[in-house]
Design a protein around this motif. Structure first.
Motif: not given
Length: 627
Positions: A384-394
């Protein structure tokens, strides 16, 4: 009627070991006492943020299996110990195979979205993105705890951390000095374990261990043939050198087991890991880890070999209201798959793959009672190419005894070798355009102590999936067929676990998980596998446990399990019970008897009906000796 065998230690030897232990005067200390409810809330965990923090602070769905939980369960293998986690769904297929998942997609072929690590060593295979559980037999008495996260962990863990993360941690060698021996024997299974640990100077220690098992094959149904016996052994060492400010960990394992179907079939492998941790200040630390793993599997005239080298570095630091964790990693695998059983093969049969990543996560104390957790991983692999794996939590603490949290995350399962390069012409062609399977997850939860002597965790999730695997015809409905990405849909559910100290000597717990699914094939596509990639999952699962200390020396543990029928033909829902009675004769000697699947003579547990055999009632006696 099944014959009774004990291939590792006859009854006379078992009695001799018990007699010697009863007379020994060695004082190696008692086992860790049961943690109070308050201590459980402050239990130190690392999997959620890759740095030590109390469980009460973790803004994710997590269940922790402690070392005492494992011992009191009577489990004799790692997959059986994982049944203690109500946010996992464990299916046993036969004497050697298990399928384990979180939040759906269960099955031997489809449980490919769970990332599992043993002391930081990732154990899934790039062949099909799943775990061959029969290859891993750690000494259960040496496990510190198992942290089970249900939900995405892609920001910190990368590929395969889609539906969950299982982090298995061993005890520090300095906590396991002295000797330990354990033997269990029953009609269908026998096990042994031996470990010895020794201090090295004032700051270091090392232990060595060996463990083995013999499991009888199971009766047919719905699979058409009986499975042969499964036996094997594993041995290794673990050393912790240096002080808390600068420590080196060295550990390695070697194993060999036999399937006894055809001569020479089974699993053989070895691994070696080194980890260096150094405190670079009062609020910062750096860690560098590298491991090598090599195994060979032989089954039904097929040979599967995999060699893995992995290195990663991590930096943790606290500055004011910011808690930072950053890191980078590189993994390379070299595999070989040769199939002489049928026409399915990988093209090419051998290939080297690479996965590289960098990540950063920050926990920001917006207020004294409110934290914002934001992270991002950038990952690139050979497929695969470049993958973005974000995460946002409160994470909001309305009181010292309660945590409310919410999260949105993205994770991907990168293509496996089977996804891209499985071939059986003229029927099946390779799929070089197979894409990563994708997930966006929305979660919310509560963790706290709502009343005296209680601990409650409640999580709700809604998952949106895209590009899930299908099997489709070539254009104009011609052969060969090929793998594609034409399934999309959603799943949702509740996960809850409650622990209550009923009396000073009696603790109970109840765990429940539910799962709903709604998937469809994309417009213009036709999945001729009938959505097989979704697996077979129960709509609900209930686990109830009772742990009682009957005086200072006796322990009685009972567990009840109820599982929905997974919407499969021929399995049906089932309920079972496990129990264990232990007697601590002295500080050095323990005797116990344990039983599993006690309610029925046998039941079908797996949704993989062509492979599934009947899981039978099992009762065994054992002894554990410390010297």
């Amino acid at each position: 009627m099944k014959r009774v065998r004990c291939c590792f230690l006859p009854t006379a030897a078992l009695c001799a070991v018990a007699t010697i232990a009863a007379r020994t005067e060695a004082n190696v200390g008692d086992d860790l006492a049961a943690l109070s409810i308050e201590e459980l809330a402050q239990l130190e965990v690392r999997a959620a943020s890759k740095q030590a923090e109390p469980l009460s602070r973790v803004a994710t769905s997590m269940f922790v299996i402690t070392d005492e939980d494992i011992i009191r369960s009577g489990a004799t293998s790692l997959p059986e110990a994982l049944r203690l986690a109500p946010n996992l769904q464990v299916q046993r297929t036969n004497a050697r195979e298990y399928a384990i998942t979180a939040r759906g997609f269960n099955g031997v072929e489809t449980a490919n979205k769970l990332l599992v690590q043993i002391d930081g060593r990732t154990i899934y295979t790039p062949l099909h993105s799943g775990v061959f559980w029969e290859q891993h037999a750690p000494l259960l008495e040496d496990l510190e705890q198992i942290e089970v996260i249900s939900g995405p962990g892609g920001t910190l863990y990368g590929p395969n951390a889609v539906n969950g993360v299982v982090s298995i941690t061993s005890k520090d060698a300095r906590a396991t000095t002295g000797g330990l021996a354990r033997v269990t024997a029953g009609p269908d299974e026998q096990t042994f374990a031996l470990r010895y640990g020794s201090a090295i100077g004032t700051d270091s220690a090392i232990r060595v261990y060996a463990t083995g098992f013999n499991r009888d094959g199971m009766s047919a149904g719905p699979a058409t043939v009986d499975e042969r016996d499964f036996r094997g052994w594993q041995a290794g060492f673990h050393a912790d050198l240096g002080s808390a400010d600068s420590q080196v960990t060295l550990q390695g394992d070697i194993y060999d087991n036999d399937i006894n179907l055809l001569p020479g079939e089974g699993n053989r492998g070895h691994n070696l890991l080194v980890r260096w941790t150094r405190a670079t200040g009062s609020e910062s630390a750096v860690r560098v880890q590298a491991y090598y793993d090599d195994f060979t599997r032989k089954y039904l005239r097929a040979v599967d070999k995999l060699e893995t080298f992995d290195v990663e570095a991590q930096f943790n630091s606290t500055h004011g209201r910011h808690e930072l964790v950053a890191g980078a990693g590189l993994r390379t695998t070299d595999d070989l798959f040769v199939n002489n059983f049928n026409e399915f093969r990988l093209t090419p049969p051998s290939k080297r793959l690479w996965v590289g990543n960098v990540f950063l996560q920050d926990r920001i104390a917006a207020r004294d009672d409110l934290d914002l957790i934001a992270g991002l991983k950038l990952e690139q692999s050979s497929f695969t190419g470049l993958k973005w794996l974000p995460n946002l939590r409160l994470a909001w603490h309305p009181s010292e005894r309660a945590l409310l949290w919410a999260a949105v995350s993205r994770a991907v399962r990168t293509p496996s070798r089977i996804d891209r390069e499985l071939e059986s012409l003229p029927l099946l062609a390779t799929s070089p355009d197979f894409r990563s399977e994708k997930l966006i997850a929305f979660e919310a939860g509560y963790r706290g102590q709502p009343w005296a002597g209680s601990s409650l965790s409640l999580s709700l999730f809604y998952n949106r999936y895209d590009d899930i695997r299908t099997i489709e015809f070539a254009p104009n409905f011609q052969t060969p067929i090929r793998l594609a990405n034409s399934l999309k849909g959603s799943s949702w559910g509740i996960e809850a676990s409650l622990t209550q100290q009923i009396l000073s000597w009696w603790r109970g717990s109840l765990g429940v998980s539910t799962l709903g699914k709604d998937f469809r094939v994309k417009n213009g596509a036709l999945d001729i596998s009938a959505r097989a990639a979704l697996g077979m999952d129960p709509d609900y699962q209930l686990i109830a446990r009772s742990s009682m200390d009957l005086g200072e020396r006796m322990q009685l543990d009972i567990a009840m399990l109820a599982v929905d029928d997974s919407n499969t033909t021929g399995r049906g829902d089932y309920a079972e019970a496990n129990a264990r009675l232990g007697w601590r004769v002295s500080a050095e000697l323990e005797l116990f008897v344990a039983g599993s699947n006690l309610l029925h003579e046998s039941h079908i547990e797996s949704s993989d009906l062509p492979r599934a055999l009947r899981i039978e009632r099992n009762v065994q006696a054992g002894t554990r000796v410390r010297f």
